[in-house]
Scaffold this motif. Structure first.
Motif, mmCIF file in Angstrom:
data_model
loop_
_atom_site.group_PDB
_atom_site.id
_atom_site.type_symbol
_atom_site.label_atom_id
_atom_site.label_comp_id
_atom_site.label_asym_id
_atom_site.label_seq_id
_atom_site.Cartn_x
_atom_site.Cartn_y
_atom_site.Cartn_z
ATOM 1 N N MET A 78 0.838 -1.201 0.000
ATOM 2 C CA MET A 78 0.000 0.000 0.000
ATOM 3 C C MET A 78 0.878 1.259 0.000
ATOM 4 S SD MET A 78 -2.812 1.136 2.804
ATOM 5 C CE MET A 78 -3.913 2.511 2.536
ATOM 6 N N PHE A 79 0.388 2.261 -0.700
ATOM 7 C CA PHE A 79 1.121 3.520 -0.802
ATOM 8 C C PHE A 79 1.472 4.044 0.599
ATOM 9 C CE2 PHE A 79 1.844 7.953 -1.637
ATOM 10 C CZ PHE A 79 2.315 7.999 -2.937
ATOM 11 N N ASP A 80 2.737 4.278 0.829
ATOM 12 C CA ASP A 80 3.161 4.714 2.169
ATOM 13 C C ASP A 80 4.497 5.452 2.071
ATOM 14 O OD1 ASP A 80 3.655 5.090 4.820
ATOM 15 O OD2 ASP A 80 3.578 2.964 5.388
ATOM 16 N N TYR A 81 4.524 6.671 2.574
ATOM 17 C CA TYR A 81 5.746 7.476 2.486
ATOM 18 C C TYR A 81 6.684 7.243 3.674
ATOM 19 C CZ TYR A 81 8.091 11.333 0.056
ATOM 20 O OH TYR A 81 8.960 12.085 -0.686
ATOM 21 N N ASP A 82 6.219 6.533 4.689
ATOM 22 C CA ASP A 82 7.036 6.381 5.900
ATOM 23 C C ASP A 82 8.018 5.216 5.790
ATOM 24 O OD1 ASP A 82 5.953 8.515 7.171
ATOM 25 O OD2 ASP A 82 5.389 7.401 8.986
ATOM 26 N N ASP B 146 6.520 2.795 0.209
ATOM 27 C CA ASP B 146 6.101 2.280 -1.098
ATOM 28 C C ASP B 146 5.349 3.383 -1.822
ATOM 29 O OD1 ASP B 146 5.219 0.953 -3.292
ATOM 30 O OD2 ASP B 146 3.904 -0.438 -2.224
ATOM 31 N N LEU B 147 5.944 3.917 -2.849
ATOM 32 C CA LEU B 147 5.308 5.017 -3.571
ATOM 33 C C LEU B 147 4.730 4.547 -4.903
ATOM 34 C CD1 LEU B 147 7.865 7.885 -2.834
ATOM 35 C CD2 LEU B 147 5.887 7.163 -1.504
ATOM 36 N N THR B 148 4.355 3.286 -4.949
ATOM 37 C CA THR B 148 3.766 2.791 -6.199
ATOM 38 C C THR B 148 2.249 2.683 -6.054
ATOM 39 O OG1 THR B 148 4.056 0.517 -5.434
ATOM 40 C CG2 THR B 148 5.786 1.423 -6.824
ATOM 41 N N SER C 22 -0.117 9.939 1.468
ATOM 42 C CA SER C 22 0.258 8.903 2.426
ATOM 43 C C SER C 22 -0.337 9.187 3.809
ATOM 44 C CB SER C 22 1.784 8.806 2.503
ATOM 45 O OG SER C 22 2.186 7.977 3.562
ATOM 46 N N HIS D 126 -3.137 6.740 5.655
ATOM 47 C CA HIS D 126 -2.791 6.060 6.909
ATOM 48 C C HIS D 126 -3.301 6.807 8.137
ATOM 49 C CE1 HIS D 126 -0.208 3.065 4.947
ATOM 50 N NE2 HIS D 126 0.069 4.039 4.101
#
Lengths: 379, 389
Positions: A1-5, B2-4, B304, B308
């Protein structure tokens, strides 16, 4: 899942790094090293080696733990925060990456890489020359090959840890172009002189006159493509250090702005001062975001040149900007040596120029733009 | 990290791109600053209706209110592509602020009544927040809504009402209780702009668009047009700025301009060499490239954080401060690269890049809508860093 951390393991690694650097003395250690001109703490470096950080980004096949740049990123945020001077970026990242690219089928390079990964050896990248140009045009050190021998003549500057390194990894030029060689610092014709510098970092001038070297590391004339991705990795991690330092500078500055009273009010209530404080937060946070993305692109094998160059260009500016902003808030107080801010200011000047200055990364960026938008390719 | 995007999300992106390629001429240029050009306006309305026809205006809303109940990340992707294509989507107040306020605070009946027509692009909304004496200090607004026992009577004036004369409904903030502290005495209304007592006087902005003064003279607003609860307007206003989730896209606009400019610099000469070889130009191009990367990482971070449910750092103000301060800086930097001819407009054959740098420059001056960068700096300093007010 898209996550910048960063992921949980990386955050945990960061927490460990913070604890290790604090236990080693934190800013008090940085101050002691600066004042005694001890350059770096061998005891702390040994601790880092015991934690397997020297080989963190080296593949397991060569004795490392096969981690990525994002793992080191977590460590470097903290080494910046505590103003740690160590061979981690120059040796364990920049030199290591070049060696990894040349280790297959080359027993001596593979062995050196193994020693580097285990912490037994430090390999110092000797790249920059007196002209101060970070790209391949700056390489004037000559390689002369005749018969079975190869000899190197030239001068390298600001070589980190050259006086404690087991090998220097140097860029050299001959009619094939730029190549990479390993130089034994104890060899005849090598002279190494520590260079007095703002942060008292272990930066040396290396003069080589007809120094005999073994065969090339990698392909003749293929030195720059080997080095460029290594430089990008190092540059991104310098940016991480800058971001980590920025967080600490921000905390120090905001705390002071809240408590320092002038004209009957906390100075942090004045908008002019608030602008200075928010500037630090912006510079630091953007550096983190830019560098973290670049690190992720590198680790996932994606084109990263634009991202890495933008990250380091921004980090170089941020290093100067954040410390300058903080000095304005602290004014006379942090102009005095008792205050810790100057430790950041001094190191920031090194981070700003290390592994590509603003000029270098600006050029990298525009070359990438041309490739992408004019030539229609992407790297 | 994960930037996809997932393969389903990439398929969705392709679907949007295919739609845009079919519906928009190549090199389409839309003046986002509310151009009053009749043809352009008609095209924008028509185009937006086509977007609505796909159900994409209410993409993330619940089905029962005219939406498709899709996840926020799909909306992010949609907006990346819309902005990349410079698509002329209008009615931002309707599907943006008003819909968000309705979703957050509206009754079920109000959502059923107001949201589906927005999703179908049947009602056009204008914004009624800013007043001549209530800009950054919005909570000091004075437009009043008085309860008669039957309905509300609105009196006062709003300003900078973009597209006001095109709109059907006003997203209005008015003071319903002057005795309350200023943030607590405000309520939000849907005001019918065709109602007796509403009038406009024109304000022409420097980028070629018309905004307006909007006047209310004993305008009657039915009781069921007060959104949510009386006195809660301030919370709905603040919540609605962020409630829809991140949209991204500024980096796509900048990327487009950077690409166009880089190509232009490769074809034009100065000092006897291609402009792209001028060290000054290269240095400035690098600045633009850094700004573009900054927009990109801020978009991704915002996405993001939203996905989240992580509270943004610095009171959520950093992104707006940086984006707003960057906007005029970006177009100014382009101007410095292009040089003296950057002031020439498109009608002239001498205009570089068909006069776009001149238009970008004017549009770049607008970084105040939704709050000035200075106010956002104050938010960042006080709420974000805890500095005293």
């Amino acid at each position: 899942m898209f996550d910048y951390d960063l992921n949980d393991d990386q955050r945990e690694l960061g927490a460990t790094a913070r604890r290790v650097f604090e236990q080693a003395g934190g800013l008090a250690l940085a101050r002691e090293l600066f004042e005694t001109r001890a350059y770096f703490s061998r005891a702390l470096w040994r601790t880092m080696i015991e934690l397997d950080w020297a080989g963190l980004a080296v593949p397991e096949a060569y004795g490392g733990s096969g981690g990525g740049i994002l793992d080191l990123y977590a460590v470097c945020l903290e080494s910046g925060r505590a103003v740690v001077s160590s061979p981690l970026i120059p040796s364990s990242v920049v030199a290591a990456h070049v060696l990894v690219g040349a280790a297959e089928g080359n027993q001596r390079v593979a062995e050196l890489l193994g020693r580097l990964a285990s912490g037994a050896s430090i390999v110092a990248p000797a790249l920059l020359e007196p002209g101060g140009v970070w790209d391949e045009r700056g390489v004037e050190t000559r390689l002369e090959r005749s018969g079975g021998t190869a000899k190197v003549t030239g001068t390298k500057v600001l070589v980190p840890f050259a006086d404690v390194a087991d090998r220097l990894l140097a860029t050299v030029r001959d009619r094939d172009g730029v190549s990479i060689v390993l130089v034994d610092p104890a060899a005849t014709g090598v002279s190494i002189t520590p260079t007095d510098n703002l942060a008292s970092l272990p930066l040396c001038a290396v003069v080589m006159e007809g120094v005999e070297v073994d065969e090339l590391v990698g392909r003749a004339g293929g030195g720059w493509p080997q080095l460029a991705p290594a430089l990008a990795r190092g540059a991104v991690l310098r940016a991480a250090e800058t971001a980590g330092a920025g967080e600490r500078i921000l905390e120090m500055t905001v705390e002071y702005a809240k408590s320092r009273q002038q004209f009957g009010k906390a100075v942090g209530s004045y908008q002019a001062v608030q602008y200075l404080c928010t500037d630090i937060g912006i510079a630091s946070h953007l550096t983190d975001l830019l560098a973290r993305r670049a690190a992720w692109l590198i680790d996932t094998g994606r084109p990263h040149q634009r991202a890495a160059a933008a990250a380091k260009l921004h980090a170089s500016r941020a290093a100067a900007h954040m410390t300058q902003r903080a000095h304005e808030v602290f004014a006379g107080l942090a102009f005095m040596m008792e205050h810790d801010l100057h430790l950041f200011t001094r190191h920031a000047k090194h981070w700003e120029h290390d592994l590509g200055d603003v000029r270098h990364h600006g050029e990298e960026l525009v070359e990438a733009l041309q490739r992408e938008f004019v030539d229609g390719s992407q790297r | 990290m994960d930037l996809t995007f997932s393969s389903e999300q990439e398929e969705w992106r392709d679907e949007v791109r295919t739609f845009l390629t079919a519906e928009l001429p190549a090199d389409f240029d839309w003046n986002s600053e509310y151009d009053e050009d009749e043809e352009g306006w008609a095209f924008a309305l028509d185009f937006t209706r086509k977007v609505a026809g796909r159900g994409w205006i209410g993409l993330t809303w619940p089905m029962e209110y005219g939406g498709l109940a899709r996840p926020a990340i799909d909306r992010f992707i949609l907006w990346e592509e819309l902005i990349r294509a410079n698509a002329p989507v209008v009615n931002h107040i309707g599907w943006g602020l008003a819909a968000n306020a309705l979703l957050a605070g509206g009754t079920h009946e109000q959502k059923l009544r107001f949201l589906p027509p927005i999703a179908r692009m049947e009602t056009f909304w204008a914004e009624g927040l800013t007043e001549p004496d209530a800009g950054s200090d919005l909570a000091s607004l004075r437009t009043s809504a008085d309860w008669t026992g039957e309905h509300w009577i609105v009196n006062g004036q709003k300003t900078f009402t973009t597209w006001g004369t095109h709109a059907d409904v006003l997203y209005l903030a008015a003071r319903t209780d002057p005795a309350q502290p200023k943030h607590r005495g405000i309520s939000i209304f849907c005001l019918d702009l065709r109602a007796p007592g509403v009038s406009f006087s024109p304000l022409h902005n420097i980028a070629g668009g018309r905004q307006n003064h909007t006047y209310f003279d004993d305008v009657i607003v039915p009781a069921d047009c007060l959104i949510g609860e009386v006195g809660h307007g301030w919370d709905y206003i603040m919540g609605s700025f962020y409630a829809g989730g991140p949209m991204g896209g500024m980096e796509c606009e900048q990327e487009n301009r950077l690409a166009e400019l880089t190509r232009w610099c490769s074809t034009v000469g100065r000092y006897g060499r291609p402009l792209i070889e001028d060290p000054y130009v290269r240095e400035r191009l690098a600045e633009l490239a850094v700004m573009t990367e900054i927009s990109r990482v801020l978009s991704y971070e915002g996405l993001s954080n939203f996905l989240h449910r992580r509270p943004p750092r610095f009171g959520g103000a950093l992104n707006t401060v940086v984006s707003k301060e960057m906007r005029p800086q970006f177009s100014q930097t382009i101007s410095e690269i292009v040089g003296p001819l950057s002031q020439v407009r498109g009608e002239s054959p001498a205009a570089p890049m068909t006069g776009r740098p001149a238009e970008w420059f004017l549009r770049g001056i607008n970084n105040h809508a939704g709050g000035t960068p200075q106010v956002k700096r104050m938010v960042m300093a006080t709420r974000g860093l805890g500095l005293p007010r």
